[in-house]
Design a protein around this motif. Structure first.
Motif, mmCIF file in Angstrom:
data_model
loop_
_atom_site.group_PDB
_atom_site.id
_atom_site.type_symbol
_atom_site.label_atom_id
_atom_site.label_comp_id
_atom_site.label_asym_id
_atom_site.label_seq_id
_atom_site.Cartn_x
_atom_site.Cartn_y
_atom_site.Cartn_z
ATOM 1 N N UNK A 168 12.495 2.056 -24.940
ATOM 2 C CA UNK A 168 13.675 2.823 -24.755
ATOM 3 C C UNK A 168 13.737 4.211 -24.484
ATOM 4 N N UNK A 169 12.691 4.864 -25.533
ATOM 5 C CA UNK A 169 12.567 6.242 -25.396
ATOM 6 C C UNK A 169 11.951 6.685 -24.226
ATOM 7 N N UNK A 170 10.796 5.987 -23.889
ATOM 8 C CA UNK A 170 10.049 6.314 -22.483
ATOM 9 C C UNK A 170 10.929 6.153 -21.525
ATOM 10 N N UNK A 171 11.690 4.837 -21.369
ATOM 11 C CA UNK A 171 12.449 4.763 -20.170
ATOM 12 C C UNK A 171 13.683 5.805 -19.828
ATOM 13 N N UNK A 172 14.092 6.226 -21.162
ATOM 14 C CA UNK A 172 15.079 7.346 -20.975
ATOM 15 C C UNK A 172 14.417 8.763 -20.508
ATOM 16 N N UNK A 173 13.342 9.078 -20.865
ATOM 17 C CA UNK A 173 12.577 10.056 -20.667
ATOM 18 C C UNK A 173 12.163 9.717 -19.102
ATOM 19 N N UNK A 174 12.013 8.664 -18.535
ATOM 20 C CA UNK A 174 11.899 8.142 -17.143
ATOM 21 C C UNK A 174 13.169 8.425 -16.385
ATOM 22 N N UNK B 64 -6.390 12.719 -9.825
ATOM 23 C CA UNK B 64 -5.539 11.704 -10.551
ATOM 24 C C UNK B 64 -4.968 10.886 -9.709
ATOM 25 N N UNK B 65 -4.511 11.187 -8.449
ATOM 26 C CA UNK B 65 -3.800 10.321 -7.647
ATOM 27 C C UNK B 65 -4.905 9.004 -7.178
ATOM 28 N N UNK B 119 0.634 10.344 -17.450
ATOM 29 C CA UNK B 119 0.987 11.847 -17.177
ATOM 30 C C UNK B 119 2.273 12.025 -17.916
ATOM 31 N N UNK B 120 2.603 11.267 -19.156
ATOM 32 C CA UNK B 120 3.563 11.594 -19.878
ATOM 33 C C UNK B 120 3.630 12.752 -20.715
ATOM 34 N N UNK B 121 4.734 13.682 -20.544
ATOM 35 C CA UNK B 121 4.705 15.223 -21.030
ATOM 36 C C UNK B 121 4.005 16.011 -20.424
ATOM 37 N N UNK B 122 3.412 15.681 -19.157
ATOM 38 C CA UNK B 122 2.645 16.382 -18.443
ATOM 39 C C UNK B 122 3.401 17.579 -17.874
ATOM 40 N N UNK B 123 2.975 18.905 -18.065
ATOM 41 C CA UNK B 123 3.349 19.990 -17.431
ATOM 42 C C UNK B 123 3.309 20.026 -16.006
ATOM 43 N N UNK B 126 3.066 17.697 -10.057
ATOM 44 C CA UNK B 126 2.802 16.937 -9.243
ATOM 45 C C UNK B 126 2.384 15.643 -9.837
ATOM 46 N N UNK B 127 1.485 15.790 -11.010
ATOM 47 C CA UNK B 127 0.845 14.708 -11.593
ATOM 48 C C UNK B 127 2.031 13.544 -12.031
ATOM 49 N N UNK B 128 2.929 14.453 -12.732
ATOM 50 C CA UNK B 128 4.398 13.599 -13.083
ATOM 51 C C UNK B 128 4.863 12.916 -11.964
ATOM 52 N N UNK B 129 4.885 13.287 -10.820
ATOM 53 C CA UNK B 129 5.738 12.820 -9.699
ATOM 54 C C UNK B 129 4.853 11.390 -9.251
#
Lengths: 200, 200
Positions: A168-174, B64-65, B119-123, B126-129
């Motif tokens: 749920x935390x990950x999904x919320x962050x997503x 990364x892609x 890519x969680x918490x990535x700054x 582009x990687x996050x997208x």
DNA sequence: GAGAAAATATAGTGGTCGCTACAGAAAACT
DNA sequence: AGTTTTCTGTAGCGACCACTATATTTTCTC
């Protein structure tokens, strides 16, 4: 600049409000993750220069630890809040998940759980260890709570709850919103009840 | 140094094996997350210098892609593998979760799902997208698959599956092993069946 | 083998990272 | 008030970040 008293009475007097600084840092770490928030930005946001920062918090990880403790001591401790509301064991667990569904969705750029996701993928082993310690304490509390009623299956049931909360935390962050999270929380709550009622 | 043919026939000839480089990068990104792996380290591990790196991949995010695509095209696409095994809709979903329980635990420093957590918490936006796009594609496929049988509740059921997978990935990265993950996967599978069977 | 084209290595760009030495300013104590 | 202690601001530490300009080597074409 005039020295102001800290809101927390303990500790040395400083020209800035330490509690307020911890709160600001907590919000920043929560929004973007530990690594993505730099000391320079923290200092700028808090209105203090590096030496004051390090005199007050020791290190970036030191501030993160204080932010984590503050976070866990407040309304984010959804398990403690659910316990305080009372009810059966299964009701407390389900209420924990429902509170997560209300707390985790993005508000002001902040989403999910700071303890669960604040140091995820962090390159700093100290920050990662701090978060891990608090995660383990949280799941241990839930496991012990379940064990009072279902000692044989407490581990598995606690793992299920922990995974649901992490998801749920990950999904919320997503980007998932409160309604969708609440629907899933109810599903997980029903699943918990059924697993509890099933023969061990 | 003698030029070697690429294993993938397309593209310019290079002195290193591009596919092998992508595989190595995939492993590094998976183990520690996008931001924590530097271009210098990638170059050293791949045995190439920065100009060759940028000539081949364009940017760190470009590599990364390619790593993400390679990851999703292989055994990590647990939903496609479960579908290929056949069975009822609920069986495919449960099998997806069981495959996650087998795939996600830490092996050689790699745990969880690269798409969900790489890519969680990535700054780097582009990687996050890139990761977000692939996450959305994955959950959309699951939703459509469910919708063929339960169109009214496909969204909620797919959200439940997605949250379970995200939670399992996070838990695996936090150290949970295959047995514990499998137990939770079975619980979630049973929950899915019961929600599916319940009146909408 | 000569010339053209392409991929490489050397070296370094500006920027940010967490953190600190130093000195001046403010506060506390006597 | 004078002394000592504590804190804060300026400036900058070395290390690393993603990335690139230039020049050399290698490869291909003819």
């Amino acid at each position: 600049m005039v020295a102001t008293e800290n809101s927390g009475a303990r500790g040395r007097r400083r020209s800035f409000d330490v509690d307020e600084a911890v709160e600001t840092a907590m919000r920043l770490f929560h929004a973007r993750g530990y690594d993505a928030v730099g000391v320079a930005e923290l200092g700028a946001e808090l209105g203090i220069k590096p030496p004051s920062f390090y005199a007050a918090f020791g290190s970036k990880a030191g501030l993160f630890e204080r932010a984590l403790r503050r976070y866990a001591a407040g309304e984010a401790n959804i398990f403690a809040r659910a316990q305080a509301e009372g009810g059966s064991m299964a009701e407390v667990i389900e209420q924990t998940l429902l509170l997560a569904a209300r707390l985790y969705p993005k508000r002001d750029g902040v989403a999910g759980c700071l303890v669960l996701d604040g140091a995820r993928n962090s390159a700093d082993p100290e920050a990662a260890a701090l978060a891990e310690t608090m995660r383990k304490a949280g799941v241990a509390a839930i496991r012990d709570f379940i064990a009072a009623e279902a000692p044989d299956r407490a581990d598995a049931l606690a793992d299920f709850v922990a995974i649901t909360m992490k998801g749920m935390s990950a999904a919320a962050r997503d980007g998932m919103g409160e309604e969708a999270l609440t629907v899933v929380a109810r599903m997980a709550g029903r699943a918990f009840r059924r697993e509890l009622a099933a023969e061990g």
